[in-house]
Scaffold this motif. Structure first.
Motif, PDB file in Angstrom:
ATOM      1  N   GLU A  97     -30.389 -49.447  14.897  1.00  0.00           N
ATOM      2  CA  GLU A  97     -30.778 -48.215  14.200  1.00  0.00           C
ATOM      3  C   GLU A  97     -29.619 -47.220  14.190  1.00  0.00           C
ATOM      4  OE1 GLU A  97     -33.411 -47.598  12.525  1.00  0.00           O
ATOM      5  OE2 GLU A  97     -34.602 -49.369  13.041  1.00  0.00           O
ATOM      6  N   TRP A  98     -28.928 -47.123  15.322  1.00  0.00           N
ATOM      7  CA  TRP A  98     -27.783 -46.219  15.429  1.00  0.00           C
ATOM      8  C   TRP A  98     -26.678 -46.644  14.463  1.00  0.00           C
ATOM      9  CZ3 TRP A  98     -22.701 -47.236  16.869  1.00  0.00           C
ATOM     10  CH2 TRP A  98     -21.894 -46.110  17.129  1.00  0.00           C
ATOM     11  N   ALA A  99     -26.381 -47.947  14.442  1.00  0.00           N
ATOM     12  CA  ALA A  99     -25.303 -48.455  13.592  1.00  0.00           C
ATOM     13  C   ALA A  99     -25.650 -48.311  12.115  1.00  0.00           C
ATOM     14  CB  ALA A  99     -25.024 -49.917  13.925  1.00  0.00           C
ATOM     15  N   LYS A 100     -26.955 -48.409  11.796  1.00  0.00           N
ATOM     16  CA  LYS A 100     -27.389 -48.322  10.404  1.00  0.00           C
ATOM     17  C   LYS A 100     -27.008 -46.986   9.794  1.00  0.00           C
ATOM     18  CE  LYS A 100     -31.528 -48.865   7.530  1.00  0.00           C
ATOM     19  NZ  LYS A 100     -32.993 -49.076   7.558  1.00  0.00           N
ATOM     20  N   LYS A 101     -27.018 -45.926  10.605  1.00  0.00           N
ATOM     21  CA  LYS A 101     -26.701 -44.588  10.107  1.00  0.00           C
ATOM     22  C   LYS A 101     -25.195 -44.373   9.962  1.00  0.00           C
ATOM     23  CE  LYS A 101     -30.797 -42.695  12.426  1.00  0.00           C
ATOM     24  NZ  LYS A 101     -31.278 -41.806  13.507  1.00  0.00           N
ATOM     25  N   ARG A 102     -24.401 -45.204  10.649  1.00  0.00           N
ATOM     26  CA  ARG A 102     -22.955 -44.980  10.668  1.00  0.00           C
ATOM     27  C   ARG A 102     -22.161 -46.072   9.936  1.00  0.00           C
ATOM     28  NH1 ARG A 102     -25.653 -42.836  14.551  1.00  0.00           N
ATOM     29  NH2 ARG A 102     -25.007 -40.871  15.515  1.00  0.00           N
ATOM     30  N   VAL A 103     -22.627 -47.299  10.029  1.00  0.00           N
ATOM     31  CA  VAL A 103     -21.987 -48.398   9.308  1.00  0.00           C
ATOM     32  C   VAL A 103     -22.905 -48.729   8.141  1.00  0.00           C
ATOM     33  CG1 VAL A 103     -21.080 -50.735   9.446  1.00  0.00           C
ATOM     34  CG2 VAL A 103     -20.994 -49.253  11.461  1.00  0.00           C
ATOM     35  N   LYS A 104     -22.549 -48.252   6.958  1.00  0.00           N
ATOM     36  CA  LYS A 104     -23.487 -48.282   5.831  1.00  0.00           C
ATOM     37  C   LYS A 104     -23.156 -49.335   4.776  1.00  0.00           C
ATOM     38  CE  LYS A 104     -24.701 -43.427   6.436  1.00  0.00           C
ATOM     39  NZ  LYS A 104     -24.827 -42.095   5.804  1.00  0.00           N
ATOM     40  N   THR A 105     -22.112 -50.115   5.004  1.00  0.00           N
ATOM     41  CA  THR A 105     -21.740 -51.130   4.018  1.00  0.00           C
ATOM     42  C   THR A 105     -21.495 -52.463   4.711  1.00  0.00           C
ATOM     43  OG1 THR A 105     -19.365 -50.693   4.178  1.00  0.00           O
ATOM     44  CG2 THR A 105     -20.627 -49.386   2.581  1.00  0.00           C
ATOM     45  N   ARG A 106     -21.566 -53.537   3.927  1.00  0.00           N
ATOM     46  CA  ARG A 106     -21.286 -54.862   4.462  1.00  0.00           C
ATOM     47  C   ARG A 106     -19.818 -54.960   4.881  1.00  0.00           C
ATOM     48  NH1 ARG A 106     -21.395 -59.120   1.890  1.00  0.00           N
ATOM     49  NH2 ARG A 106     -22.626 -60.482   3.245  1.00  0.00           N
ATOM     50  N   ALA A 107     -18.938 -54.357   4.094  1.00  0.00           N
ATOM     51  CA  ALA A 107     -17.514 -54.366   4.439  1.00  0.00           C
ATOM     52  C   ALA A 107     -17.274 -53.636   5.756  1.00  0.00           C
ATOM     53  CB  ALA A 107     -16.692 -53.725   3.323  1.00  0.00           C
ATOM     54  N   GLY A 108     -17.970 -52.512   5.931  1.00  0.00           N
ATOM     55  CA  GLY A 108     -17.822 -51.748   7.176  1.00  0.00           C
ATOM     56  C   GLY A 108     -18.278 -52.544   8.383  1.00  0.00           C
ATOM     57  N   ALA A 109     -19.374 -53.291   8.247  1.00  0.00           N
ATOM     58  CA  ALA A 109     -19.877 -54.111   9.353  1.00  0.00           C
ATOM     59  C   ALA A 109     -18.865 -55.188   9.720  1.00  0.00           C
ATOM     60  CB  ALA A 109     -21.211 -54.740   8.966  1.00  0.00           C
ATOM     61  N   GLN A 110     -18.275 -55.826   8.705  1.00  0.00           N
ATOM     62  CA  GLN A 110     -17.303 -56.886   8.958  1.00  0.00           C
ATOM     63  C   GLN A 110     -16.012 -56.330   9.559  1.00  0.00           C
ATOM     64  OE1 GLN A 110     -17.123 -59.853   5.573  1.00  0.00           O
ATOM     65  NE2 GLN A 110     -18.707 -58.492   4.747  1.00  0.00           N
ATOM     66  N   PHE A 213      -9.189 -59.470   7.249  1.00  0.00           N
ATOM     67  CA  PHE A 213      -9.416 -58.121   6.723  1.00  0.00           C
ATOM     68  C   PHE A 213      -9.596 -58.137   5.205  1.00  0.00           C
ATOM     69  CE2 PHE A 213      -7.799 -57.116  10.905  1.00  0.00           C
ATOM     70  CZ  PHE A 213      -8.573 -56.025  11.259  1.00  0.00           C
ATOM     71  N   ALA A 214      -8.871 -59.026   4.528  1.00  0.00           N
ATOM     72  CA  ALA A 214      -9.045 -59.137   3.077  1.00  0.00           C
ATOM     73  C   ALA A 214     -10.438 -59.651   2.739  1.00  0.00           C
ATOM     74  CB  ALA A 214      -7.989 -60.082   2.504  1.00  0.00           C
ATOM     75  N   VAL A 215     -10.900 -60.635   3.490  1.00  0.00           N
ATOM     76  CA  VAL A 215     -12.241 -61.193   3.272  1.00  0.00           C
ATOM     77  C   VAL A 215     -13.299 -60.113   3.485  1.00  0.00           C
ATOM     78  CG1 VAL A 215     -13.959 -62.772   4.262  1.00  0.00           C
ATOM     79  CG2 VAL A 215     -11.652 -63.586   3.772  1.00  0.00           C
ATOM     80  N   ALA A 216     -13.109 -59.275   4.497  1.00  0.00           N
ATOM     81  CA  ALA A 216     -14.070 -58.214   4.795  1.00  0.00           C
ATOM     82  C   ALA A 216     -14.069 -57.136   3.708  1.00  0.00           C
ATOM     83  CB  ALA A 216     -13.757 -57.596   6.151  1.00  0.00           C
ATOM     84  N   VAL A 217     -12.900 -56.699   3.307  1.00  0.00           N
ATOM     85  CA  VAL A 217     -12.794 -55.587   2.349  1.00  0.00           C
ATOM     86  C   VAL A 217     -13.202 -56.007   0.944  1.00  0.00           C
ATOM     87  CG1 VAL A 217     -11.187 -54.004   1.213  1.00  0.00           C
ATOM     88  CG2 VAL A 217     -11.027 -54.384   3.687  1.00  0.00           C
TER      89      VAL A 217
END
Length: 521
Positions: A97-110, A213-217
């Motif tokens: 729940e905490w991460a959901k508010k701060r990491v809002k994209t799939r790229a950000g999670a990766q 990093f390229a795969v994530a972004v």
């Protein structure tokens, strides 16, 4: 059969069966039997005895307990219990729940997982498991497949450890370099200086990290990874529900609504503190002359498996304290122990089989046979870096061990360059390190590959097959770099060439991905 071309048959059989059948234990079992048959020249009785002795050697060898393997198994069981306790306490839910508010994209999670993989560089085993524990709630929330998470973990753990002087890998490699420099009378480098000079020549590490990093972004999904990522995005299923995953508590455990992010973060921090402190202690305690103590000599002498166990016990103690402090029923502790152990058993079974086949492959001298091919050939020195890279890669792939490949191939690199051109020593050794990591990434019988699957909660063969295209691309780029280095004699030109190739790959595949997104829209 030992030390001959027949010695490569068992690992090839095991690896091909794993890829074709997707049944890991069956494939490793066939590889074990075939290796034992070759060792005993097809004597049925002898084959059975060799297998039993190899199994015994996993737990007991040279008249004493094999503490390396036993401690790794115990650490995995402890980590499973810690994971179950975190889940019951509500720590995973709260952190999600905490991460959901701060990491809002799939790229950000990766990217978060990739950055954690770089920051936790002390040891690849610990890296794979700790990064997985922290990243899983974040990537699951953003519908990132577990196969993608396993790839990110695997492609940041070993690559970072192999170029970090303050790590279990770095200390081991520096100690080997010291011996090689002394043996061949090379005085222009210190062991640490040589290690650091080789870092920018480790082209596979540079390519692999850039690709992560390229795969994530740019969300670059190649081959089987497309299937897993599309399923995760479209259905929210981050793993194939029909396959057994490693390292995840599968039962629907009771979850407290009192949990906070501290119930996940503090256990992981305590694991890190406990493990690093134990590594410093075990390394320092065995050095007789305390006047010679440095951070590098400490890591050179540290007992990694014991440190993992001690750090795990410390982390478990902190987790239990936090668990009880939340007022959660103590009666849930036995349930957490039971389900935590159960969650780690599939990974432990695969690890045990992998250790047995690696032992038997060692008895067949598969690595020595492959190394001998280079020593016996009249090789043009211009091809030396790329040949060492490819051979080290194949050796690590076939034997499942990068450290074993280091031990065989680094001295051979020293022997060849000392007899021909000592100026090629560092490029040749850097190519060995790079190839060893590449082979480790591709091998389904590698312990680090198994533990990356475990840390991510992924099906093991899904991880192997989805990582393979990226590893091969990174390996191809690195091979071109070593060709350029060999023919120009310039590590800088080789470095520039791989940067240009990585840039070209990113540009091409990023454009393709944009086109895919447009077509979907």
């Amino acid at each position: 059969m030992a030390g001959t071309i027949f010695s490569i048959i068992p690992p090839i059989i095991a690896i091909l069966m794993v890829i074709l059948t997707r049944r890991v234990l069956l494939s490793l079992g066939v590889g074990i039997i075939s290796a034992a048959l070759l060792i005993e020249e097809f004597s049925i009785t002898g084959t059975g005895m060799v297998i039993l002795k190899a199994i015994q050697g996993v737990f007991y060898s040279d008249g004493e307990v094999n503490t390396w393997n036993v401690y790794i198994i115990l650490f995995l069981l402890i980590l499973g219990i810690v994971t179950a306790l975190i889940s019951i306490s509500g720590g995973s839910r709260a952190f999600g729940e905490w991460a959901k508010k701060r990491v809002k994209t799939r790229a950000g999670a990766q990217l978060t997982a990739a950055l954690l993989g770089i920051l936790i560089f002390i040891d690849d085993y610990f890296n794979a498991l700790a990064v997985g524990q922290v990243s899983r709630p974040i990537t699951d929330r953003q519908k990132v497949s577990r196969a993608k998470l396993a790839y990110i973990i695997d492609s940041t753990s070993a690559p970072v450890c192999v170029v970090s002087p303050v790590s279990s890998w770095g200390a081991y490699i520096i100690a080997m370099i010291a011996t090689i420099l002394t043996t061949h009378g090379v005085s222009e480098y210190t062991p640490l200086g040589a290690f650091m000079a080789m870092v920018p020549m480790n082209y596979y590490v540079i390519a692999a990290l850039a690709l992560v990093f390229a795969v994530a972004v740019f969300n670059i999904n190649i081959g089987p990874m497309k299937i897993h990522e599309n399923r995760a995005i479209e259905t929210g299923q981050v793993v194939d529900p029909n396959k057994e995953v490693l390292g995840e508590v599968k039962e629907d455990l009771p979850t407290s609504d009192k949990g906070t992010i501290g119930n996940l973060v503090w256990p992981i921090i305590s694991l890190i503190i406990g493990t690093v402190s134990s590594m410093l202690y075990t390394g320092y305690s065995v050095i007789e002359d305390k006047a010679d103590v440095t951070i590098f000599t400490i890591f050179e002498n540290t007992d990694v498996s014991a440190s993992l166990l001690y750090g795990g016990l410390f982390g478990l103690a902190i987790t239990i304290i936090l668990f009880l402090a939340k007022g959660i029923k103590a009666s849930y502790l036995p349930l957490a122990v039971k389900e935590g152990i159960k969650s780690m058993l599939p990974a432990i079974y695969i690890l045990l089989f992998a250790w047995v086949i690696v032992d038997l492959i060692g008895q067949l001298s598969t690595g020595e046979y492959l190394a001998g091919l280079v020593e016996k050939s009249n090789l043009d020195l211009s091809y030396l870096p790329v040949v060492m890279f490819v051979l080290a890669g194949f050796m690590a792939f076939a034997t499942g061990t990068s450290w074993g490949t280091f031990g065989i191939m680094l001295p051979i690199a020293g022997e060849i360059t000392a007899a021909t051109d000592i100026n090629m020593l560092l490029p040749a050794m850097a190519a060995v390190l790079a190839g060893s990591v590449l082979g480790d990434h591709c091998s389904p019988i590698s312990d680090t590959t198994i533990l990356s699957s475990t840390g991510a909660g992924s099906h093991h063969i899904d991880h192997v097959m989805t990582q393979l295209p990226y590893a091969i691309i990174g390996g191809g780029i690195a091979a071109v770099g070593y060709m350029v280095l060999g023919f120009t004699g310039s590590s800088v030109i080789g470095f520039v060439s791989i940067i240009l190739l990585v840039g070209a790959f990113i540009t091409i595949f990023a454009k393709k991905q944009k086109q895919v997104v447009k077509e979907r829209a």
